[in-house]
Design an enzyme around this catalytic site. Sequence first.
Site, short mmCIF file in Angstrom:
data_model
loop_
_atom_site.label_atom_id
_atom_site.label_comp_id
_atom_site.label_asym_id
_atom_site.label_seq_id
_atom_site.Cartn_x
_atom_site.Cartn_y
_atom_site.Cartn_z
N GLY A 31 32.85 65.76 -107.62
CA GLY A 31 32.15 66.10 -106.39
C GLY A 31 32.74 67.34 -105.77
N GLY A 40 35.57 62.03 -111.26
CA GLY A 40 34.92 62.40 -110.01
C GLY A 40 34.79 63.90 -109.92
N LYS A 62 42.63 59.65 -88.65
CA LYS A 62 41.45 59.54 -89.49
C LYS A 62 40.39 58.77 -88.72
CE LYS A 62 40.28 60.71 -93.80
NZ LYS A 62 40.66 61.97 -94.47
#
Length: 371
Positions: free
Chosen positions: A191, A189, A89
């Site tokens: 999104g 959420g 990451k």
Amino acid sequence: MSSEVDTPTVASSVFGAGAEHEQVMFCSDQASGLRAIIAVYSTALGPALGGTRFHAYPDEASALADALALSRAMAYKAACAGLDLGGGKAVILGDPSRDKSEALLRAYGRFVASLGGRYITACDVGTYVEDMDVVARETRWATGRSPAHGGSGDSGVLTAYGVFQGMRACARHRWGTPELTGRRVAVSGVGKVGQRLVEHLVDAGAAVLVGDTDPAAVRRVLARHPEVRAVTDPGELIRADVDIYAPCALGGVLTPDVVPQMRAGIVCGGANNQLADPGVAKVLADAGVLYAPDFVVNAGGLIQVADEIEGYSPERARARAGRIFDTTGDVLRLAEAEGVTPEVAAGRFARRRMADIGRLRGILVPDRQLP
């Protein structure tokens, strides 16, 4: 441009909280304003693939902690998904709405290229397919690109699909049927992932309740699905009278304090690192809440961008993401058989595959160019 890998800060982190990680690289380019951290947790199964998060962290320590936790989750996610990939990451420190630029993204791409394929990047919070197209101008180790450049586009598409399949598997485990018709689901959420999860749930006949810190995101969902209900404070959703709670924003929402207030029987969502600390998995189990480990059910996006490495096939990628239903079921049954939480079972599942397949590298094969 410089890469600092031997500083006391890195050393103390790597030999402390990040001791399990193979490599942690700090990246800095003063001219463009780039400050980034790339964390490679494991390459036992293959190159470490994971997105780039662009976020206004309060300090470098918070960014490092996020990179370490997210890269570990990516390794487990790839292992559980059956991919020949490791976990990594990257985080870029800054406000993407203010600090993102072509020069910054290309500088970041140079650092990715410097790892020689050990780390393959993609989109995450604060980065988009257009950004990966810019990063890819400096490195071939970038996925999650736009269809115009041979990519798969927004990885939220299959992330949401995978979460939906994981939710169906949880429903079958808890209630004996994967059908979600009439089930009440709270999506926190809406999104990239949450809005698409809502579409799957509405199509499945579920009663959906949504919330988001961005009122515009909620308005977009309601305009598309007027039957969906919304709350003004997304914090209310974790205490809502629903069957399933789906956290699809940032992580850390499940804490020992909120679990006793929950009324949902299942937690299954797209957010990474939903547990504030590992002990919350046991708190959820003791409260009778079935928790679907996030790195198992939200692997659809990883599967989608990983498919680009072979040359993207929408049908192949969707079929692979659909198998999250089976994987989730396997993990839940393993947890039951071994008397552990699903989080522990999923970790064991991932580590066993990493060990079993990773050890094969000890069987040496000749270079293909040799006679």
